[in-house]
Design a protein around this motif. Structure first.
Motif, short mmCIF file in Angstrom:
data_model
loop_
_atom_site.label_atom_id
_atom_site.label_comp_id
_atom_site.label_asym_id
_atom_site.label_seq_id
_atom_site.Cartn_x
_atom_site.Cartn_y
_atom_site.Cartn_z
N TYR A 232 22.49 -15.19 11.35
CA TYR A 232 23.57 -15.17 12.49
C TYR A 232 24.85 -15.32 11.61
CZ TYR A 232 19.70 -15.92 15.51
OH TYR A 232 18.38 -16.11 16.16
N HIS A 233 25.79 -14.39 12.07
CA HIS A 233 27.25 -14.23 11.64
C HIS A 233 28.04 -14.17 12.77
CE1 HIS A 233 30.39 -13.23 9.32
NE2 HIS A 233 30.86 -12.23 10.06
N THR A 234 29.12 -15.17 12.72
CA THR A 234 30.14 -15.21 14.06
C THR A 234 31.30 -14.39 13.41
OG1 THR A 234 29.48 -17.43 14.54
CG2 THR A 234 31.58 -16.73 15.20
N VAL A 235 31.89 -13.37 13.90
CA VAL A 235 33.10 -12.58 13.63
C VAL A 235 34.33 -13.55 13.41
CG1 VAL A 235 34.14 -10.68 14.08
CG2 VAL A 235 31.71 -10.56 14.83
N LYS A 236 34.92 -13.47 12.14
CA LYS A 236 36.18 -14.15 12.17
C LYS A 236 37.43 -12.83 12.43
CE LYS A 236 33.85 -17.80 10.64
NZ LYS A 236 34.15 -18.99 11.40
N GLU A 237 38.55 -13.55 12.31
CA GLU A 237 39.79 -12.81 12.56
C GLU A 237 39.80 -11.46 11.22
OE1 GLU A 237 42.22 -12.53 14.78
OE2 GLU A 237 41.20 -14.04 16.17
N VAL A 266 34.30 -4.87 17.21
CA VAL A 266 33.91 -6.29 17.15
C VAL A 266 35.14 -7.02 17.43
CG1 VAL A 266 31.87 -5.99 15.92
CG2 VAL A 266 33.86 -6.49 14.63
N THR A 267 34.84 -8.22 18.22
CA THR A 267 36.06 -9.17 18.75
C THR A 267 35.68 -10.63 17.91
OG1 THR A 267 34.68 -9.69 20.54
CG2 THR A 267 36.38 -8.05 21.16
N PRO A 268 36.64 -11.10 17.65
CA PRO A 268 36.43 -12.57 16.85
C PRO A 268 35.74 -13.51 17.71
CG PRO A 268 38.87 -11.80 16.75
CD PRO A 268 38.05 -10.81 17.57
N GLY A 269 34.78 -14.08 17.28
CA GLY A 269 33.68 -15.25 18.04
C GLY A 269 32.67 -14.63 18.61
N LEU A 270 32.49 -13.29 18.36
CA LEU A 270 31.14 -12.70 18.54
C LEU A 270 30.04 -12.90 17.48
CD1 LEU A 270 29.47 -10.75 20.35
CD2 LEU A 270 30.18 -8.83 18.83
N THR A 271 29.06 -13.46 18.00
CA THR A 271 27.85 -13.50 17.10
C THR A 271 26.96 -12.54 16.93
OG1 THR A 271 27.88 -16.00 17.84
CG2 THR A 271 25.76 -15.29 16.66
N ASN A 293 26.65 -23.09 7.55
CA ASN A 293 27.28 -22.36 6.54
C ASN A 293 27.06 -21.01 6.24
OD1 ASN A 293 28.62 -24.91 5.79
ND2 ASN A 293 26.57 -25.55 4.50
N LYS A 294 26.26 -20.21 7.06
CA LYS A 294 26.16 -19.24 7.16
C LYS A 294 26.95 -18.08 7.60
CE LYS A 294 21.11 -19.47 6.22
NZ LYS A 294 19.64 -19.24 6.62
N ASP A 295 27.92 -18.57 8.37
CA ASP A 295 28.80 -18.04 8.94
C ASP A 295 29.88 -17.50 7.81
OD1 ASP A 295 27.80 -18.36 11.24
OD2 ASP A 295 29.16 -20.15 11.95
N LEU A 296 29.75 -16.11 7.77
CA LEU A 296 30.67 -15.62 6.72
C LEU A 296 32.09 -15.15 7.12
CD1 LEU A 296 30.71 -14.44 3.85
CD2 LEU A 296 30.14 -12.16 4.86
N TYR A 297 33.05 -15.97 5.91
CA TYR A 297 34.59 -15.59 6.04
C TYR A 297 34.93 -14.79 5.07
CZ TYR A 297 39.45 -16.42 6.29
OH TYR A 297 40.69 -16.11 6.29
N GLU A 300 41.48 -12.69 2.06
CA GLU A 300 42.34 -11.36 2.35
C GLU A 300 42.07 -10.29 1.59
OE1 GLU A 300 44.35 -11.07 5.17
OE2 GLU A 300 43.82 -13.02 6.09
N THR A 301 41.87 -10.79 0.32
CA THR A 301 41.62 -9.91 -0.81
C THR A 301 40.48 -8.87 -0.78
OG1 THR A 301 42.54 -11.43 -2.30
CG2 THR A 301 41.46 -9.44 -3.39
N SER A 302 39.54 -9.55 -0.23
CA SER A 302 38.19 -8.94 0.00
C SER A 302 38.57 -7.92 1.27
CB SER A 302 36.98 -9.63 0.42
OG SER A 302 36.76 -10.61 -0.76
N LEU A 303 39.26 -8.46 2.26
CA LEU A 303 39.44 -7.65 3.47
C LEU A 303 40.32 -6.36 3.25
CD1 LEU A 303 39.81 -10.35 6.29
CD2 LEU A 303 38.00 -8.74 5.99
#
Length: 940
Positions: A232-237, A266-271, A293-297, A300-303
């Motif tokens: 599972y991944h929660t979408v970040k900003e 995709v909107t932030p907070g979406l799983t 810890n599996k929520d990926l962030y 800024e460099t990667s983005l």
């Protein structure tokens, strides 16, 4: 017909006006209650026809509303064209046949299996799948099946021979190494095989399948050695779907399918649920990481690096279904289009032209609505169907087809024009080059550099030559004359000086040099190197002249001639003139030769002008033609580019998948059916009333018969108290009879008053009216005799007491000759000339069917013509009545029998109404009502 009569008419037929609309409303309800639901989808298209920017927009131009409307009409006609609808229907059919299983976004389950049942096998074979048509796929499946059978046979043979054991013959796959996969919407056999990285043959073999046809919900056995788990991944900003899919090393298609996403947003907070096939997403997350810890962030460099990548294009419910190769779809469409165009008897052509509700060209046109939105550059296209998937996809395909068709039409027009103009330009240029080459060859052949300058120069030189020639002639003549005179003076010893050989030789040399100087002076302009040579020649001439003078000076022996002139002067003058004469003579020879050359050059050079003019005129014409075609070509290219820019139709709003059906129109249809039924019945009633020619009411009978109304008698129906109305109407008739006798009669009448009762038609109720009148008079104490006709077979009344009853007289051949009432009575009925009776009622047969006593009519006091309200007043009735009036001394009055009660309201008040009528009688009246209506239009 006034408003009151219309209201009365409606009131009389109120039951009919209620029951018919009610029945129609009920029928509409019954027929429409089970109608399928209708779904609609629409799209908005920006055309840029009126306000779009193009190459002409840089110029100030007036808006041509007529031309703009024509362009919009052309666009709408293009959308509604049969070509556009047929290609749309073919693409829609291909889309549904190429699907492996029904998908609601494209077609419902029932419609999917229905179309697959209808389409024959040879049409199914036109469908491409995995780059192969139906026949090729069947052959591969047959080969695979045979291979499986061979493998099974080999296994059985090995078992029988005892050579089969687990060591030398193992099963190709172990069931424990396999797991299952449930087919989801949009998945195909190939996409599932690619998802699990196995071959289609393995998948077919493990599942014991003979073909690749699978349905939604089917379970397939998949190899389990591919470790599949979900994280599972929660979408970040600032995260994008592409970045997440790339990080987890999964496809965007799989990510969207699992999470049921229809766009890349995709909107932030979406799983998100992520299928982890590698066991280590992005090679960065370990198995022992907690779910937290599996929520990926992403940094800024990667983005910033990921945002530079081009994301995968995504279309919601695309025309080519997911899992289907676009090349297969287009190849299948080409096959179906070729089949459609091959003849008008093939299945595809006939199916598209039959009235089926999804693929029929006519039905597509009926369900399609196209209109311009106000005065904007937008066009709204709306489509309706009872299958939401088919509704959306039909509109999508139709939109794409008409945009392509519209652009191709406009570009094809300009392309044809550009090609034609390019051909003309090339042809004009080739002819222009040929003409210029012809001019060049002409100039080379004739040594022409500039004809006009050369001809002008030649003319000028010729004039100079002529002037020089004339001057040399003058010089020669002058020198010759002077020389002759000097020779006379130098006769004798003086000639010795002039005949010296040395002087003669010098003089010849000088003459030669002078001639060369003249020739070179003529050519010095043509040859710039001749100037130096000319200077040397002039110096040579001066030298020879000086030497000659020196030689002459040595020969001087005497100082004076015989005339006393100094000899030196004579010799000098003689020498000068001799030189001048010789030089002039030599010059004349040269000039004569030059004149001949000029003459020959003129003979050759003069005709060249006309030829050169013709060639230059041809070049000028070809040059103008070339420039005109070139300018037209440039304008056409500009127009083509302008059309390319202005025909960039863009879809503003994509067709949406309709989730809710359109509001039902059943209530509206029921109300409309009731209203239409009421209007139809009312219209029919009014028309029948308007065109009805029956004498149905007192006004109508007076108008048609042109007789005064004596009275009317109603229809006697059960359920109504008729005593009052009957009594009152009879009294009114008797009142009118007495009034007529006492006041309106032309002749003085005496008792007994003879009342004639007649009619033009039979069965109108004369006897009834006469009986009612007689009974009423008798109730008043009047003595009344009633004479009614009978046939020859009827027995006469012999009872003497019958004088107050009906007396029948016979109708025989003598009836028409009767002149007096007594001739109708037997002797036992005569009483003092019948003066004892107050009234005698005489009823005669119908005028049209029987003869009547003409003379007797002249003694009638009152004539009553009885007619029925339902009777038609025809030409025969009019003629019979006119004859009757001619032989009668009194004008008849008319009595209307069997009159509807509503028609008597103008005569009497308080018309009684029915208190009760059974349902059976009402239904009977409704059923028999049309048969009672009589419509007759009389043309006088």
């Amino acid at each position: 017909m006034d408003l009151y009569k219309i209201l009365q008419l409606i009131k009389r037929h109120l039951f009919l006006l209620i029951i018919i609309p009610f029945i129609m409303a009920v029928l509409v309800f019954l027929f429409t209650r089970n109608r399928p639901k209708a779904y609609s989808s629409e799209t908005k298209v920006y055309t840029g026809i009126a306000g779009g920017y193009n190459l002409e927009s840089t110029e100030r131009r007036m808006m041509d509303y007529a031309a703009t409307n024509v362009k919009f009409d052309d666009l709408i006609q293009t959308i509604n064209s049969n070509r556009n609808k047929s290609r749309t229907a073919i693409r829609l059919l291909v889309q549904h046949l190429i699907l492996e299983a029904p998908v609601k976004q494209y077609i419902s389950r029932d419609n999917y299996y229905a179309i697959h049942r209808i389409v024959p096998k040879h049409i199914h074979n036109l469908v491409y799948k995995n780059g192969k048509m139906g026949a090729e796929r069947e052959l591969e499946e047959e080969i695979l099946k045979n291979q499986q059978e061979i493998a099974a046979l080999e296994k059985k043979i090995a078992q029988k021979q005892g050579r089969f054991n687990n060591r030398n013959f193992q099963k190709p796959f172990d069931d424990s190494q396999f797991t299952s996969h449930v087919v989801r919407p949009g998945e195909s056999f190939q996409s599932i095989a690619n998802m699990y990285d196995i071959s289609e043959g393995e998948l077919l073999s493990k599942n014991n399948l003979n073909n690749r046809n699978i349905r939604i919900g089917d379970t397939l056995i998949i190899r389990k050695d591919i470790k599949t788990r979900f994280v599972y991944h929660t979408v970040k900003e600032n995260e994008t779907l592409f970045a997440i899919a790339n990080y987890y090393n999964v496809s965007i298609t799989d990510l969207r399918r699992i999470n049921k996403l229809y766009s890349d947003k995709v909107t932030p907070g979406l799983t998100l649920i992520i299928r982890d096939l590698t066991g280590n997403p992005g090679n960065l997350i370990s198995d022992n990481m907690s779910a937290k810890n599996k929520d990926l962030y992403l940094s800024e460099t990667s983005l910033s690096l990921l945002d530079q990548l081009t994301p995968v294009e995504f279309s919601k419910d695309p025309i080519v279904p997911e899992g289907i190769k676009k090349s297969d779809f287009e190849a299948t469409f080409d096959n179906f289009l070729a089949e459609y165009n091959s003849s008008d008897t093939n299945f595809v052509y006939q199916y598209l032209h039959y009235p089926n509700k999804y693929y029929g060209i006519g039905q597509i046109g009926n369900n399609l609505q196209v209109n311009r939105i106000n005065n904007s550059d937008h066009v709204r296209v709306r489509y309706q169907a009872d299958d939401p998937g088919i509704c959306q996809q039909t509109l999508k395909i139709l939109t794409r087809e008409f945009i392509h068709n519209y652009q191709s039409i406009h570009l094809k027009q300009t392309d044809d024009v550009v090609a034609e103009l390019q051909k003309r330009v090339d042809d004009a240029y080739a002819r222009l080059v040929a003409a210029e080459d012809k001019l060049l060859a002409f100039n080379v052949d004739n040594n022409i550099i500039n004809y006009y300058e050369q001809s002008k120069y030649t003319a000028e030189k010729y004039e100079e030559l002529e002037l020089l020639y004339q001057n040399e002639q003058v010089k020669y003549a002058s020198a010759r004359g002077s020389l002759d005179l000097l020779e006379t003076k130098l006769m004798g010893r003086d000639s010795i000086y002039v005949k010296s050989d040395l002087i003669e030789k010098k003089m010849q040399d000088l003459t030669r040099v002078k001639g060369l100087i003249i020739i070179n002076e003529l050519d010095v302009e043509n040859n710039p190197h001749m100037g130096n040579r000319l200077t040397e020649m002039r110096l040579e001439a001066d030298r020879l002249m000086d030497e000659m003078k020196a030689q002459v000076d040595q020969l001087y022996l005497y100082q004076y001639s015989s005339e006393g002139i100094p000899i030196k002067e004579l010799l000098t003058e003689y020498l000068n003139n001799n030189i001048a004469m010789r030089v002039a003579g030599e010059s004349l020879k040269v000039l004569r030769s030059r004149r001949k050359d000029f003459t020959r050059k003129y003979q050759v050079f003069a005709p060249l002008g006309a030829q050169l003019k013709r060639i230059e005129r041809e070049i000028s014409v070809l040059e103008r033609e070339y420039l005109q075609n070139f300018n037209a070509l440039e304008q056409a290219k500009l127009k083509r580019q302008n059309n390319l820019l202005s025909s960039k139709i863009k879809v503003v709003d994509e067709p949406e998948f309709p989730l809710q059906a359109n509001p039902s129109k059943t209530k509206l249809l029921i109300i409309a059916a009731a209203a239409i039924g009421f209007l139809i019945v009312a219209f029919v009633i009014l028309m029948l009333e308007f065109f009805d020619t029956t004498v149905k009411n007192p006004d109508a009978v007076e108008k048609q018969t042109k007789l005064k109304l004596a009275g009317a008698y109603p229809i006697l129906e059960p359920g109504i108290d008729n005593s009052y109305i009957r009594n009152r109407l009879i009294e009114l008739i008797l009142q009118n009879i007495k009034m007529y006798i006492n006041h309106s009669s032309v002749y003085t009448s005496e008792k007994p008053y003879l009342i004639l009762v007649f009619s033009t038609q039979i069965g109108v109720g004369k006897t009834l009216i006469a009986t009612e009148l007689i009974n009423k008079l008798r109730s008043w104490g009047e003595k009344v005799l009633y004479l009614n006709y009978s046939t020859e077979d009827t027995e006469e009344d012999t009872d003497a007491d019958a004088l107050d009853n009906t007396i029948h007289y016979k109708i025989d051949h003598r009836f028409v000759e009767i002149k007096h009432i007594n001739e109708l009575l037997a002797s036992n009925y005569l009483r003092e000339d019948n003066y004892k009776y107050d009234y005698i009622f005489l009823e005669i047969p119908a005028l049209i069917y029987n003869s009547y006593p003409l003379e007797l009519m002249n003694s009638v006091d009152v004539a009553l013509m009885v007619t029925k309200a339902q009777s038609q007043w025809r030409r025969a009735d009019i003629t019979a009545l006119e004859i009757m009036q001619e032989v009668s001394r009194e004008k008849p009055m008319v009595v209307l029998n069997q009159t509807e009660l509503y028609a008597l309201e103008d005569i009497v008040n308080d018309i009684p109404e029915k208190k009760h009528r059974s349902l059976r009688r009402k239904v009977k009246k409704i059923v028999t009502y049309p048969f009672k209506l009589k419509l007759r239009v009389r043309v006088d």
